[in-house]
Design a protein around this motif. Structure first.
Motif, PDB file in Angstrom:
ATOM      1  N   SER A   1       0.859  -1.183   0.000  1.00  0.00           N
ATOM      2  CA  SER A   1       0.000   0.000   0.000  1.00  0.00           C
ATOM      3  C   SER A   1       0.892   1.229   0.000  1.00  0.00           C
ATOM      4  O   SER A   1       1.383   1.673   1.038  1.00  0.00           O
ATOM      5  N   THR A   2       1.144   1.773  -1.175  1.00  0.00           N
ATOM      6  CA  THR A   2       2.093   2.867  -1.362  1.00  0.00           C
ATOM      7  C   THR A   2       1.463   3.929  -2.258  1.00  0.00           C
ATOM      8  O   THR A   2       0.298   3.857  -2.618  1.00  0.00           O
ATOM      9  N   LEU A   3       2.283   4.916  -2.638  1.00  0.00           N
ATOM     10  CA  LEU A   3       1.842   5.937  -3.584  1.00  0.00           C
ATOM     11  C   LEU A   3       2.358   5.650  -4.993  1.00  0.00           C
ATOM     12  O   LEU A   3       2.294   6.511  -5.865  1.00  0.00           O
ATOM     13  N   ASP A   4       2.857   4.444  -5.204  1.00  0.00           N
ATOM     14  CA  ASP A   4       3.407   4.042  -6.503  1.00  0.00           C
ATOM     15  C   ASP A   4       2.274   3.529  -7.395  1.00  0.00           C
ATOM     16  O   ASP A   4       1.728   2.445  -7.169  1.00  0.00           O
ATOM     17  N   ALA A   5       1.917   4.300  -8.416  1.00  0.00           N
ATOM     18  CA  ALA A   5       0.796   3.936  -9.286  1.00  0.00           C
ATOM     19  C   ALA A   5       1.064   2.635 -10.036  1.00  0.00           C
ATOM     20  O   ALA A   5       0.160   1.797 -10.198  1.00  0.00           O
ATOM     21  N   ASP A   6       2.300   2.432 -10.494  1.00  0.00           N
ATOM     22  CA  ASP A   6       2.617   1.203 -11.232  1.00  0.00           C
ATOM     23  C   ASP A   6       2.474  -0.026 -10.338  1.00  0.00           C
ATOM     24  O   ASP A   6       2.030  -1.089 -10.796  1.00  0.00           O
ATOM     25  N   ARG A   7       2.851   0.113  -9.082  1.00  0.00           N
ATOM     26  CA  ARG A   7       2.729  -1.016  -8.161  1.00  0.00           C
ATOM     27  C   ARG A   7       1.259  -1.354  -7.925  1.00  0.00           C
ATOM     28  O   ARG A   7       0.880  -2.529  -7.894  1.00  0.00           O
ATOM     29  N   TRP A   8       0.434  -0.311  -7.779  1.00  0.00           N
ATOM     30  CA  TRP A   8      -0.995  -0.555  -7.606  1.00  0.00           C
ATOM     31  C   TRP A   8      -1.597  -1.198  -8.853  1.00  0.00           C
ATOM     32  O   TRP A   8      -2.450  -2.087  -8.753  1.00  0.00           O
ATOM     33  N   ARG A   9      -1.155  -0.774 -10.012  1.00  0.00           N
ATOM     34  CA  ARG A   9      -1.676  -1.340 -11.260  1.00  0.00           C
ATOM     35  C   ARG A   9      -1.369  -2.850 -11.315  1.00  0.00           C
ATOM     36  O   ARG A   9      -2.210  -3.657 -11.721  1.00  0.00           O
ATOM     37  N   TRP A  10      -0.158  -3.205 -10.908  1.00  0.00           N
ATOM     38  CA  TRP A  10       0.223  -4.620 -10.881  1.00  0.00           C
ATOM     39  C   TRP A  10      -0.603  -5.388  -9.841  1.00  0.00           C
ATOM     40  O   TRP A  10      -1.092  -6.486 -10.117  1.00  0.00           O
ATOM     41  N   GLU A  11      -0.793  -4.810  -8.659  1.00  0.00           N
ATOM     42  CA  GLU A  11      -1.567  -5.482  -7.618  1.00  0.00           C
ATOM     43  C   GLU A  11      -3.013  -5.710  -8.059  1.00  0.00           C
ATOM     44  O   GLU A  11      -3.585  -6.785  -7.825  1.00  0.00           O
ATOM     45  N   PHE A  12      -3.603  -4.726  -8.696  1.00  0.00           N
ATOM     46  CA  PHE A  12      -4.963  -4.889  -9.203  1.00  0.00           C
ATOM     47  C   PHE A  12      -5.016  -5.995 -10.255  1.00  0.00           C
ATOM     48  O   PHE A  12      -5.991  -6.756 -10.328  1.00  0.00           O
ATOM     49  N   SER A  13      -3.959  -6.091 -11.076  1.00  0.00           N
ATOM     50  CA  SER A  13      -3.941  -7.127 -12.098  1.00  0.00           C
ATOM     51  C   SER A  13      -3.826  -8.512 -11.469  1.00  0.00           C
ATOM     52  O   SER A  13      -4.405  -9.484 -11.975  1.00  0.00           O
ATOM     53  N   VAL A  14      -3.070  -8.626 -10.351  1.00  0.00           N
ATOM     54  CA  VAL A  14      -2.941  -9.910  -9.653  1.00  0.00           C
ATOM     55  C   VAL A  14      -4.306 -10.365  -9.146  1.00  0.00           C
ATOM     56  O   VAL A  14      -4.738 -11.500  -9.383  1.00  0.00           O
ATOM     57  N   VAL A  15      -5.003  -9.470  -8.455  1.00  0.00           N
ATOM     58  CA  VAL A  15      -6.308  -9.827  -7.898  1.00  0.00           C
ATOM     59  C   VAL A  15      -7.317 -10.083  -9.014  1.00  0.00           C
ATOM     60  O   VAL A  15      -8.071 -11.064  -8.980  1.00  0.00           O
ATOM     61  N   GLY A  16      -7.329  -9.222 -10.014  1.00  0.00           N
ATOM     62  CA  GLY A  16      -8.271  -9.384 -11.110  1.00  0.00           C
ATOM     63  C   GLY A  16      -8.089 -10.695 -11.842  1.00  0.00           C
ATOM     64  O   GLY A  16      -9.070 -11.332 -12.262  1.00  0.00           O
ATOM     65  N   ALA A  17      -6.830 -11.130 -11.985  1.00  0.00           N
ATOM     66  CA  ALA A  17      -6.571 -12.377 -12.699  1.00  0.00           C
ATOM     67  C   ALA A  17      -7.054 -13.590 -11.906  1.00  0.00           C
ATOM     68  O   ALA A  17      -7.360 -14.638 -12.495  1.00  0.00           O
ATOM     69  N   MET A  18      -7.114 -13.462 -10.575  1.00  0.00           N
ATOM     70  CA  MET A  18      -7.497 -14.599  -9.735  1.00  0.00           C
ATOM     71  C   MET A  18      -9.002 -14.688  -9.498  1.00  0.00           C
ATOM     72  O   MET A  18      -9.549 -15.777  -9.312  1.00  0.00           O
ATOM     73  N   LEU A  19      -9.695 -13.550  -9.491  1.00  0.00           N
ATOM     74  CA  LEU A  19     -11.089 -13.537  -9.059  1.00  0.00           C
ATOM     75  C   LEU A  19     -11.981 -14.455  -9.876  1.00  0.00           C
ATOM     76  O   LEU A  19     -12.842 -15.147  -9.337  1.00  0.00           O
ATOM     77  N   ASP A  20     -11.781 -14.469 -11.192  1.00  0.00           N
ATOM     78  CA  ASP A  20     -12.665 -15.290 -12.024  1.00  0.00           C
ATOM     79  C   ASP A  20     -12.269 -16.756 -12.020  1.00  0.00           C
ATOM     80  O   ASP A  20     -12.993 -17.602 -12.554  1.00  0.00           O
ATOM     81  N   LYS A  21     -11.119 -17.075 -11.414  1.00  0.00           N
ATOM     82  CA  LYS A  21     -10.658 -18.461 -11.404  1.00  0.00           C
ATOM     83  C   LYS A  21     -10.943 -19.167 -10.079  1.00  0.00           C
ATOM     84  O   LYS A  21     -11.068 -20.384 -10.041  1.00  0.00           O
ATOM     85  N   ILE A  22     -11.002 -18.403  -8.982  1.00  0.00           N
ATOM     86  CA  ILE A  22     -11.161 -19.038  -7.685  1.00  0.00           C
ATOM     87  C   ILE A  22     -12.627 -19.256  -7.321  1.00  0.00           C
ATOM     88  O   ILE A  22     -12.920 -19.807  -6.251  1.00  0.00           O
ATOM     89  N   ASP A  23     -13.555 -18.850  -8.189  1.00  0.00           N
ATOM     90  CA  ASP A  23     -14.967 -19.093  -7.907  1.00  0.00           C
ATOM     91  C   ASP A  23     -15.265 -20.586  -7.751  1.00  0.00           C
ATOM     92  O   ASP A  23     -16.091 -20.986  -6.928  1.00  0.00           O
ATOM     93  N   ARG A  24     -14.582 -21.407  -8.551  1.00  0.00           N
ATOM     94  CA  ARG A  24     -14.838 -22.847  -8.493  1.00  0.00           C
ATOM     95  C   ARG A  24     -14.394 -23.445  -7.162  1.00  0.00           C
ATOM     96  O   ARG A  24     -14.828 -24.548  -6.798  1.00  0.00           O
ATOM     97  N   TRP A  25     -13.526 -22.739  -6.420  1.00  0.00           N
ATOM     98  CA  TRP A  25     -13.081 -23.265  -5.128  1.00  0.00           C
ATOM     99  C   TRP A  25     -14.241 -23.420  -4.143  1.00  0.00           C
ATOM    100  O   TRP A  25     -14.164 -24.222  -3.217  1.00  0.00           O
TER     101      TRP A  25
END
Length: 359
Positions: free
Chosen positions: A264-288
């Motif tokens: 949790s920083t003020l680095d926009a690129d880091r936040w963009r990557w973190e959002f991509s990590v979560v976004g990539a997982m959300l549609d896959k972990i529903d089957r869990w």
């Protein structure tokens, strides 16, 4: 997940930041004490009060007597004043940073929270050390609860005291799952895993393809088939592509991503990557959410000793949500005196060899 990084870099008026800081206690009455403490004001005031007589003594000593005593007192007072100013400036910067994160959270449909003392989260990161504190939390509720935050804890004492700082992402799952850890190979150090605990090696499970080059997967013994159900090839690919530098843990109904640096920083690129990590997982972990622990069905249908089951009792077709006791927590590596004795023997041999060589 929507992404608007403008609030992270927009200028913040100091007066606005101060007003924001003063309202934090009202907005978050149960927030961690460290963020909202008045110590950031009291300490500089005390330093200024004590520095004034020192400064007077130092100047007087410089006038009446030659150095070094006058110079020492003067330098001490100047150092205290500079330290007080630095604390005030840092406190102002912290308030401005929190204001930016609060605006960033709102712009992306999320909420900001300053953090907690001893956050009640079940991951391995939150069970070690003392003085545990989370900070700079950014939370979202849709499509499921997600929390981005920083975390710190202290170990040791005296000269060996050390503060450990981490970043984490917490994702709430639909149902409890077995305790599984993915220890990322890419962030390990010279002595192996950077995780704050050591896991029993007998729980390590090798998966197909290149996955073992990126992660070491640990699951409770007897839950290997369940781990294979959860980590299908497409999910493994998502982890390798998006989260190869993050340690991962599934525990109870949580999915955690751990980083050795703040998330949790003020680095926009880091936040963009973190959002991509979560976004990539959300549609896959529903089957869990469809996973069930068959051990619970066996336990619930086992007859009680001495009791005749009723003829109308129907067998349990599908186990309830939950995890049987053996799968709830991974076993940690135990401390053994054998290791200590082995190290002692090696040290004695090295010292003896050095003594013989010197003589």
């Amino acid at each position: 997940m929507q992404f608007d990084a403008r609030p992270l870099s927009e200028p913040v008026d100091q007066q606005t930041a101060r007003v924001f800081a003063s309202t934090l206690r009202e907005r978050f009455p149960f927030a961690r004490r460290g963020t909202l403490s008045i110590a950031g004001i009291v300490i500089p005031v005390v330093m200024f009060i004590f520095s004034l007589p020192l400064l007077a003594i130092g100047i007087g000593a410089l006038i009446l007597n030659p150095p070094p005593m006058g110079l020492i007192f003067t330098l001490m007072s100047v150092a205290m004043i500079a330290g007080g100013v630095l604390i005030l400036v840092k406190r102002g910067d912290s308030a401005a940073d929190q204001y930016r994160l609060d605006r960033f959270a709102a712009a992306n449909g999320m909420r900001f929270h300053p953090g907690y003392d001893d956050p009640q989260l079940p991951g391995v990161l939150f069970t070690v050390g003392r003085d545990r504190q989370s900070s700079q939390l950014v939370r979202g509720e849709e499509p499921r609860f997600v929390e981005f935050g920083n975390f710190r804890y202290t170990t040791g004492s005296g000269k060996s005291e050390q503060t450990h700082r981490w970043g984490y992402i917490a994702v709430r799952l639909d149902a409890p799952l077995p305790n599984i850890v993915l220890d990322a190979e890419g962030n390990n150090g010279l002595f192996g895993s950077n995780l704050p605990v050591r896991l029993d090696k007998r729980q390590r499970l090798s998966l197909e393809g290149e996955f073992d080059q990126y992660f070491s997967l640990y699951c409770p013994q007897g839950y290997e088939t369940d781990a294979l159900y959860l980590f299908t090839p497409d999910i493994m690919q998502r982890f390798m592509n998006r989260a190869a530098q993050l340690d991962v843990e599934i525990v109870d109904d949580w999915l955690f991503f751990y980083s050795g640096s703040p998330l949790s920083t003020l680095d926009a690129d880091r936040w963009r990557w973190e959002f991509s990590v979560v976004g990539a997982m959300l549609d896959k972990i529903d089957r869990w959410s469809r996973w069930r622990d068959e051990r619970l069905r066996i336990a619930s249908t086992s007859p009680v000793s001495g009791v005749q089951p009723a003829l109308a009792d129907a067998p349990l077709l599908r186990p309830p949500e939950g995890v049987a006791e053996p799968g709830r927590r991974l076993k940690r590596r135990r401390f053994t005196w054998f290791v200590v004795v082995l190290i002692a023997i090696v040290v004695v041999n090295v010292v003896a060899s050095a003594v013989i060589a010197g003589s």
